[in-house]
Motif scaffolding. Structure first.
Motif, short mmCIF file in Angstrom:
data_model
loop_
_atom_site.label_atom_id
_atom_site.label_comp_id
_atom_site.label_asym_id
_atom_site.label_seq_id
_atom_site.Cartn_x
_atom_site.Cartn_y
_atom_site.Cartn_z
N UNK A 49 0.83 -1.21 0.00
CA UNK A 49 0.00 0.00 0.00
C UNK A 49 0.86 1.26 0.00
N UNK A 50 2.07 1.16 0.53
CA UNK A 50 3.02 2.26 0.46
C UNK A 50 3.86 2.17 -0.82
N UNK A 51 4.30 0.97 -1.17
CA UNK A 51 5.21 0.79 -2.30
C UNK A 51 4.58 1.19 -3.63
N UNK A 52 3.26 1.19 -3.73
CA UNK A 52 2.63 1.58 -4.99
C UNK A 52 2.87 3.06 -5.32
N UNK A 53 3.35 3.82 -4.34
CA UNK A 53 3.65 5.23 -4.58
C UNK A 53 5.13 5.47 -4.89
N UNK A 54 5.87 4.40 -5.14
CA UNK A 54 7.27 4.54 -5.51
C UNK A 54 7.39 5.30 -6.82
N UNK A 55 8.37 6.20 -6.92
CA UNK A 55 8.62 6.85 -8.21
C UNK A 55 9.12 5.83 -9.23
N UNK A 56 9.03 6.16 -10.50
CA UNK A 56 9.48 5.24 -11.55
C UNK A 56 10.97 4.96 -11.41
N UNK A 57 11.34 3.73 -11.70
CA UNK A 57 12.75 3.34 -11.65
C UNK A 57 13.45 3.82 -12.93
N UNK A 58 14.57 4.49 -12.77
CA UNK A 58 15.38 4.94 -13.90
C UNK A 58 16.79 4.35 -13.76
N UNK A 59 17.60 4.51 -14.79
CA UNK A 59 18.97 4.01 -14.71
C UNK A 59 19.73 4.69 -13.57
N UNK A 60 19.46 5.97 -13.38
CA UNK A 60 20.16 6.72 -12.34
C UNK A 60 19.71 6.30 -10.95
N UNK A 61 18.42 6.00 -10.81
CA UNK A 61 17.88 5.70 -9.48
C UNK A 61 17.74 4.20 -9.21
N UNK A 62 18.24 3.37 -10.11
CA UNK A 62 17.99 1.93 -10.03
C UNK A 62 18.43 1.32 -8.69
N UNK A 63 19.65 1.65 -8.26
CA UNK A 63 20.16 1.05 -7.02
C UNK A 63 19.31 1.47 -5.82
N UNK A 64 19.05 2.78 -5.72
CA UNK A 64 18.24 3.27 -4.61
C UNK A 64 16.82 2.74 -4.65
N UNK A 65 16.29 2.59 -5.87
CA UNK A 65 14.93 2.08 -6.03
C UNK A 65 14.85 0.64 -5.52
N UNK A 66 15.80 -0.20 -5.93
CA UNK A 66 15.81 -1.59 -5.48
C UNK A 66 16.03 -1.68 -3.97
N UNK A 67 16.89 -0.84 -3.45
CA UNK A 67 17.15 -0.85 -2.01
C UNK A 67 15.89 -0.50 -1.23
N UNK A 68 15.17 0.51 -1.73
CA UNK A 68 13.93 0.92 -1.05
C UNK A 68 12.86 -0.15 -1.15
N UNK A 69 12.72 -0.78 -2.32
CA UNK A 69 11.68 -1.80 -2.52
C UNK A 69 11.96 -3.03 -1.67
#
Length: 560
Positions: free
Chosen positions: A245-265
């Motif tokens: 319910x929180x993760x559905x508000x994650x910003x889109x994953x980009x090449x620049x944010x990929x590591x941080x995105x995966x870490x957060x997820x």
């Protein structure tokens, strides 16, 4: 979201009108929809922190304490570890797909082998999780009210429920701020008591390891008690729904944010159980500490008793220790029960919108969910906590097992399940036997096992049976049906044309293209919520010669 001057639908009916609660995205939080990019303005860290703050509950300590008291140290310890491994592994694919496609676990379940109406039963399973744990957390808060203020438990139950409602009404907008602001003080109060106990009492760990609770077999390992302990701990497997319910508000994953995105997820998704398991072990540890301070076994699983004993190692046996313990318990319970109430409102919204074709707004269902929880509290559900969670885990584990099997086997390996996540009514069969069938069969077998139909070992390991049967049956049924019941009709795309927002022919509001579908009944594009609530179309779009009209976008938009 802007209002369009589009006329009514095909039948000349007036445009659908939503009340102010539904039309206000701050209150509604796109509860039955794909979370649009325009609304997802939080950073990866903000979503991660909010999701992690959502597990700031003391039910883990209560469960861990209950397991130690009921089964002894060794069985509680290994049962918690086994359940945590299962919860972590099953949570990875669910967290990934919910964050990538910006949908909650209910919308994901529709697509993951259950069908549009088939997933209504999982909405009830998930809603049950939220009100069971709201009641558990509310009971813990009431225990603190009673010990510190002398407030009778029935009054404390009502008070603890009512203070949550205004906080959760504003959805993610307020929840994200609440969790971020309170996180540092909560973490300090969470970990300081066990550190203080370990420093001051060199025998605390030895006393914990030898703690046998009420178990007649002592503190040693017993396979039957281990299985029962793991099954109760596995009831927390549905927590991934609240994380989503929180993760559905994650910003889109980009090449620049990929590591941080995966870490957060991974941290906010399956990673919750690392802290959750640590808190359960902490609860079993504090149960032994509380008993050593004179607390009875019957009360040793109450977090207020645990932390009162723990804070005496810091502040001494006086008013200060009790005050800090009470503050910590109340803070923790507010942090989690806003999440329980919020997630429950989403789940009930999904359930009733599909069955009754009405949606009065997410806020309405907050009162409904809290009302059920309050009733459970007044019936003293805390006293039979183990029995409730042990039974519930069989159905919850069967649901999650079926969803995970679809995401990790049927989709990428068998390729019988489409690569993208389709949640709209217009594109789904009402029932898909792949997920719905495997969950139903696994649940029946596991529940029968739980009630000793197949013997004592099957009863102890009924949750494992639920997981294994649902996980194996899902790909078997997918192969048998050749994936026929996943998608009811394909979308007609206009390749190369991309519209960020489209106007719904039914309600006149604009939504992003991924939330829209072509409707032959209304002769235009319709949003997913209006599609769900339409009781007059009789699924005309799924008939052989329906000719659904248009979409601006490409298939690549769906499988991004």
């Amino acid at each position: 979201m802007s209002v369009s001057a589009h006329p009514g639908g095909a039948t000349g009916a007036p445009r659908r009108k939503f009340n102010k609660l539904v039309s206000n995205p701050v209150f509604e939080d796109y509860s039955l929809r794909y979370a649009p990019k325009s609304f997802r303005t939080w950073s990866q860290y903000a979503v991660f922190s909010a999701a992690l703050g959502g597990i700031a509950y003391l039910a883990d300590q209560a469960i861990g304490g209950s397991l130690a008291v009921q089964f002894g140290f060794a069985n509680a310890f290994w049962g918690i570890i086994a359940a945590a491994v299962i919860i972590f592994l099953t949570g990875i694919p669910i967290a990934y797909y919910c964050a990538k496609y910006n949908v909650d676990v209910d919308l994901l379940t529709r697509r993951a082998g259950f069908g549009y109406l088939g997933s209504t039963i999982t909405s009830v399973i998930y809603a049950s999780f939220t009100f069971i744990f709201f009641a558990l957390e509310g009971s813990i808060m009431a225990q603190a009210f009673k010990l510190y203020f002398g407030i009778p438990l029935p009054v404390g139950y009502a008070l603890g429920s009512l203070i949550i409602i205004p906080l959760v009404a504003f959805g993610m907008t307020l929840l994200s701020k609440l969790q971020v602001w309170t996180q540092p003080i909560w973490l300090l109060l969470l970990f300081s008591p066990p550190v203080a106990v370990l420093i001051a009492d060199p025998h605390a760990v030895a006393n914990w390891v030898s703690f046998k609770g009420a178990s007649t077999s002592g503190a040693g390992f017993n396979p039957l008690l281990f299985g029962s302990a793991a099954g109760i701990a596995a009831s927390l497997i549905a927590q991934i729904g609240e994380q989503a319910d929180y993760l559905r508000f994650m910003p889109d994953k980009t090449k620049k944010s990929s590591f941080g995105w995966w870490l957060a997820v991974l941290g906010a998704g399956p990673g919750w159980v690392i802290l959750g398991a640590a808190k359960q072990l902490m609860g079993s540890f504090f149960a032994s500490v509380a008993v050593s301070h004179g607390t009875t076994l019957a009360e040793a699983n109450e977090p207020i008793q645990m932390y009162h004993a723990g804070f005496t190692y810091i502040f001494g046996a006086g008013f200060a220790a009790l005050s800090v313990a009470t503050f910590f318990v109340i803070l923790s319970q507010i942090k989690i029960n806003v999440t329980n109430a919020y997630s429950g409102s989403l789940s009930w919204s999904n359930f009733f919108s599909r069955l009754l074709h009405v949606h009065p707004g997410r806020v309405v269902y907050i009162f409904f969910n809290v009302g059920i929880s309050l009733t459970m509290m007044e019936l003293n559900m805390f006293s039979i906590l183990g029995h409730i969670l042990g039974f519930y885990s069989n159905v919850a584990v069967a649901w999650i097992g079926a969803v995970v099997a679809d995401l990790v086997i049927n989709k990428p390996i068998l390729k019988l399940s489409p690569s993208y996540v389709e949640f709209k009514r217009a594109h789904l069969y009402n029932f898909n036997p792949v997920g719905f069938g495997s969950m139903a069969i696994a649940s029946v077998i596991a529940v029968l096992a739980f009630f000793h139909v197949f013997g004592e070992y099957a009863a102890a390991y009924s949750a494992f049976i639920a997981l294994g049967v649902s996980f194996i049956l899902s790909p078997i049924i997918a192969i048998a049906t050749k994936g026929k019941y996943y998608i009811a009709r394909d979308t007609n795309y206009h390749a190369g044309v991309k519209h960020d927002a489209m106007t719904c022919v039914s309600c006149g509001y604009e939504y992003e293209a991924l939330d829209m579908t072509g409707c032959p009944f209304h002769k235009g594009n319709i949003c997913s919520l209006c599609c769900s609530l339409d009781a007059e179309c009789h699924d005309q779009c799924k008939q052989p010669h329906a000719n659904p009209v248009l979409y601006f976008g490409t298939p690549a938009d769906l499988s991004r």
